[in-house]
Design an enzyme around this catalytic site. Sequence first.
Site, mmCIF file in Angstrom:
data_model
loop_
_atom_site.group_PDB
_atom_site.id
_atom_site.type_symbol
_atom_site.label_atom_id
_atom_site.label_comp_id
_atom_site.label_asym_id
_atom_site.label_seq_id
_atom_site.Cartn_x
_atom_site.Cartn_y
_atom_site.Cartn_z
ATOM 1 C CD GLU A 59 -9.523 7.545 -0.628
ATOM 2 O OE1 GLU A 59 -9.894 7.875 0.597
ATOM 3 O OE2 GLU A 59 -8.431 7.038 -0.869
ATOM 4 N NE ARG A 69 1.804 2.830 8.801
ATOM 5 C CZ ARG A 69 2.117 1.967 8.196
ATOM 6 N NH1 ARG A 69 1.807 1.367 7.145
ATOM 7 N NH2 ARG A 69 3.245 1.085 8.669
ATOM 8 C CE1 TYR A 86 -0.212 5.308 3.904
ATOM 9 C CE2 TYR A 86 1.640 3.650 4.328
ATOM 10 C CZ TYR A 86 0.172 3.929 4.118
ATOM 11 O OH TYR A 86 -0.663 3.007 3.923
ATOM 12 C CB CYS A 127 -8.834 5.066 -10.997
ATOM 13 S SG CYS A 127 -7.615 5.046 -12.037
ATOM 14 N NE ARG A 182 -2.695 4.096 -20.522
ATOM 15 C CZ ARG A 182 -3.724 4.719 -20.009
ATOM 16 N NH1 ARG A 182 -4.514 4.004 -19.328
ATOM 17 N NH2 ARG A 182 -3.930 6.174 -20.091
ATOM 18 N NE ARG A 213 -2.280 -0.481 3.766
ATOM 19 C CZ ARG A 213 -1.698 -1.315 4.490
ATOM 20 N NH1 ARG A 213 -1.829 -2.567 4.595
ATOM 21 N NH2 ARG A 213 -0.905 -0.812 5.753
ATOM 22 N NE ARG A 216 -5.827 6.498 2.019
ATOM 23 C CZ ARG A 216 -6.287 7.445 2.397
ATOM 24 N NH1 ARG A 216 -7.060 8.155 1.453
ATOM 25 N NH2 ARG A 216 -6.406 8.017 3.399
#
Length: 377
Positions: free
Chosen positions: A75, A113, A105, A72, A61, A5, A87
């Site tokens: 959120e 984080r 991050y 995609c 790409r 992630r 993200r």
Amino acid sequence: MLAIRGAITVNNNTKPEILDASRMLLTEIITQNGINVDDIVSVIYTATQDLDQVYPAAAARDLGLTMAGLMCYQEMLVRGSLQKCLRCMVLANIDRKQSEARHVYLRGAITLRPDLISPDETKADEPNPVVPDPAESDSTAIGIDKVKSDRRERFVSIAIDGPSGVGKSTLAKALAKDLAFVHVDTGALYRAITLHCLNKGVKPEHKKTVVDVLSAICIEILYKDDIQRVILNGEDVTDRLRSPKISKATSRVAAIPEVRAKLLDLQRNLAHSQNVVMDGRDIGTKILPRAQVKIFLDASVHSRTLRRMCDLPGSDYDIVKRELEARDRDDLQRSVAPLKKAPDATYIDTTNKNFDEVFERALSLIKDRLRNHTLNI
Ligand code: DC
């Protein structure tokens, strides 16, 4: 299968900024995890609802991920969550334990984080890089290997250091405006941590207690109308940072190594993603030792006292001077990242110069140093 992630913020909802951030995030995920691009099965991007100018997967790409599944999503709008945030989730066909995945991050998203905020990663006093020759540098060519190695040099950093009251921020702001760079006032970050401590009744001289509250502090920088705003735990505290009480306490708080470590990546990430004029005490020596231009501003205590008094109408000369001297002592004598001129910084004594003279001197120095540099905007 390994799932990695990552997250990154952007300053503006524009196509180039979204694509650049998407590219940077994916490149970091790939390089930090040592992934072979051919092993990537899919990349899923999500974006907060305030980013709608382009699909971030277009950046994947561009990086050559033509075989992986790209997707995609927008959120959910979660109250109080980070704004203008992208993200990413990379799925790679690798035989490695999930616990070994290095999640990434960047920029403001590092605050999601706090456990990832790391100690110093580069040696201080590293020499400047050679400014790339535009004939040799291909700013439009993009490739996984190249993006990582060029990342730090793709954007220009101008470091301005010097003692309190010398006019660093005023100069940095004016230069940033003229050059269309972003101004980063790092003193405001230390001030925000101090504000939090004072709000919680933590005394700056109680080092251990200050360190204990650090994990509860989340600092972000946003820009409104090109002016830096400091967000402390979701609240814009910019207008509460410049009182004499905060100024006095901040030089103590800024001397604590854990405080400096907490702010290190935030400052570096800002400079690795855009052209910046960053002012502080250790920018040229510690935060951005590879800045293309470094300036050390200085002035006599007398002249700095007079300038400070203009910002504090009705103030007393002797008190302001004593406070400046105390802050100088704190800044110069602390064991971590003390105020110091970088060996390759240009020293400008502003004692007998007006603002326009200092501005012209700094601008001509910058233009001279960047003569052969192709700017990435
Ligand atoms: O630049 P300023 O007056 O806003 O800084 C406030 C305090 O923070 C000052 O005492 C020095 C400290 N500081 C620091 O130690 N390192 C920086 N990069 C910026 C500020």
